[in-house]
Design an enzyme around this catalytic site. Structure first.
Site, PDB file in Angstrom:
ATOM      1  CG  ASN A 141      -0.237  -0.270   2.507  1.00  0.00           C
ATOM      2  OD1 ASN A 141       0.551  -1.209   2.606  1.00  0.00           O
ATOM      3  ND2 ASN A 141      -0.502   0.522   3.523  1.00  0.00           N
ATOM      4  CD  GLN A 169      -3.698  -0.107  -1.647  1.00  0.00           C
ATOM      5  OE1 GLN A 169      -3.956   0.520  -2.682  1.00  0.00           O
ATOM      6  NE2 GLN A 169      -4.026   0.351  -0.448  1.00  0.00           N
ATOM      7  CB  SER A 189     -11.151  -3.027   0.489  1.00  0.00           C
ATOM      8  OG  SER A 189     -11.720  -1.854   1.027  1.00  0.00           O
ATOM      9  CB  THR A 227     -28.564  -7.258   8.485  1.00  0.00           C
ATOM     10  OG1 THR A 227     -29.506  -7.930   9.325  1.00  0.00           O
ATOM     11  CG2 THR A 227     -29.243  -6.824   7.199  1.00  0.00           C
ATOM     12  CB  CYS A 307      -4.842   1.825   8.408  1.00  0.00           C
ATOM     13  SG  CYS A 307      -5.575   1.505   6.796  1.00  0.00           S
TER      14      CYS A 307
END
Length: 363
Positions: A141, A169, A189, A227, A307
């Site tokens: 990343n 990535q 992601s 959910t 992050c």
């Protein structure tokens, strides 16, 4: 009127693709829970399964083997929890904190000075200590460096080890499939490829299964309770469907122009890399100072992973590559899918002005 800002922090999050925005808004109109059996629930379920099929097909898996999560951190945790049970867990020294901080039992494997995995060290580690789960990024990343996954996968197979790949990535920027990487599982992601934040997935090799990390109500074939975040998942699938192969070549040309124009050392520059990523080292100038100066000039870059809750310091990735002296002086320039043709020119102008003000005399 001031010029619009120049966003070059795509590895933190990509701009939302129009197709993903439309899909999110449409899904918000659906009332039903995908687990309900009435008409509204069935409509929600249909959209969920369509999204699952789209994403699984794009990355070379079966819909039944794709587990939706809240993001890649959860997908990585799910893989380590499910596939790592009873196995040693080994990870490259430049892996994302979602892997390296998953537990005290994670052993690190060294990387070479160019940022690629030391395959000899991997082979030696696999030769001792029993069954293992190897965790490797497809692409780093911070530097964009690509690990030699085909070779690593062959070593894993020879020693009966499993290979989990954090493909966050690389997905959307390079061809990524389970079979192509030789992986047993992939973490994905949505917001790293132009979808919304809040959706990710773990894709498993056919024949593998995992227990739930979050048992809940038995959703996702009992592998992830709760959910499903249907609007985010719908946007995820729409972003995947909108990916265009020609983006890579266009972004690589801009990246190369940035690196040539900056004339600075490029961390990982000798290794195969993502087409959109440049890690530029400016000796003597702290990364935080560079990021702030460029931000004030309307250019958005970062000093590494997004992050770390806004913390700026020496990059663990660069330190693992042996760049100790420069680990706190590198910025990451990561071009988004919609980067304008003048992105390199605008960045270089702002960067040159910053260097003129901040670089130590005589440096």
């Amino acid at each position: 009127m001031s010029a619009p800002s120049l966003y070059l922090d795509a590895n933190a999050t990509e701009p939302l693709r129009p197709e993903a925005r439309q899909a999110v808004l449409a899904a918000l109109e659906l009332t039903g829970n995908p687990s309900s059996i009435h008409a509204e629930g069935r409509a929600a379920r249909q959209l969920l399964e369509q999204a699952r099929a789209t994403i699984a097909a794009r990355f070379g898996g079966r819909p039944r083997d794709l587990v939706f999560t809240a993001g890649a951190t959860e997908a990585n945790a799910l893989a380590l929890h499910g596939l790592g049970a009873g196995r040693r867990i080994l990870a490259g020294a430049t892996e994302h904190p979602a892997i390296l901080r998953a537990g005290p039992a994670v052993e690190t494997l060294p990387v070479r000075p160019d940022g690629t995995l030391d395959l000899a060290a991997l082979e030696a580690a696999l030769a001792t200590g029993g069954p293992a789960l190897i965790c490797l990024m497809a692409a780093n990343n911070e530097t964009g460096v690509l690990h030699p996954l085909a070779e690593a996968a062959a070593l894993c197979r020879a020693h009966g080890a499993l290979l989990h790949v954090d493909a966050v990535q690389a997905a959307g920027r390079l061809p990524v499939t389970l079979e192509g990487l030789g992986a047993d599982s992939l973490a994905l992601s949505a917001h790293k490829l132009g979808g919304p934040k809040g959706a990710g997935a773990l894709l498993l090799r056919p024949g593998l299964d995992i227990p739930a990390l979050l048992p809940g109500g038995g959703q996702e074939r009992g592998r992830r309770g709760g959910t499903e975040a249907l609007p985010a998942i719908a946007g995820f699938a729409a972003a995947v469907a909108a990916l265009e192969p020609e983006e890579a070549g266009r972004l690589a040309a801009l990246r190369d122009a940035i690196e040539a124009g900056a004339g600075l050392p490029v961390a990982g520059g000798a290794a195969p890399r993502l087409p959109n990523t440049a890690c530029l080292v400016l000796p003597g100038v702290p990364a935080e100072t560079q990021v702030i100066a460029l931000d004030l000039a309307g250019v958005r870059v970062s000093s590494g992973a997004a992050c770390s809750s806004g913390k700026v310091g020496p990059s663990p990735v660069l330190r693992a590559m042996g760049l100790e002296a420069d680990a706190a002086c590198a910025i990451r320039v990561s071009l988004p899918w919609n980067a304008a043709p003048d992105a390199a020119t605008r960045f270089l102008a702002a960067h040159a002005a910053m260097r003129a003000r901040l670089r130590p005399r005589g440096a």
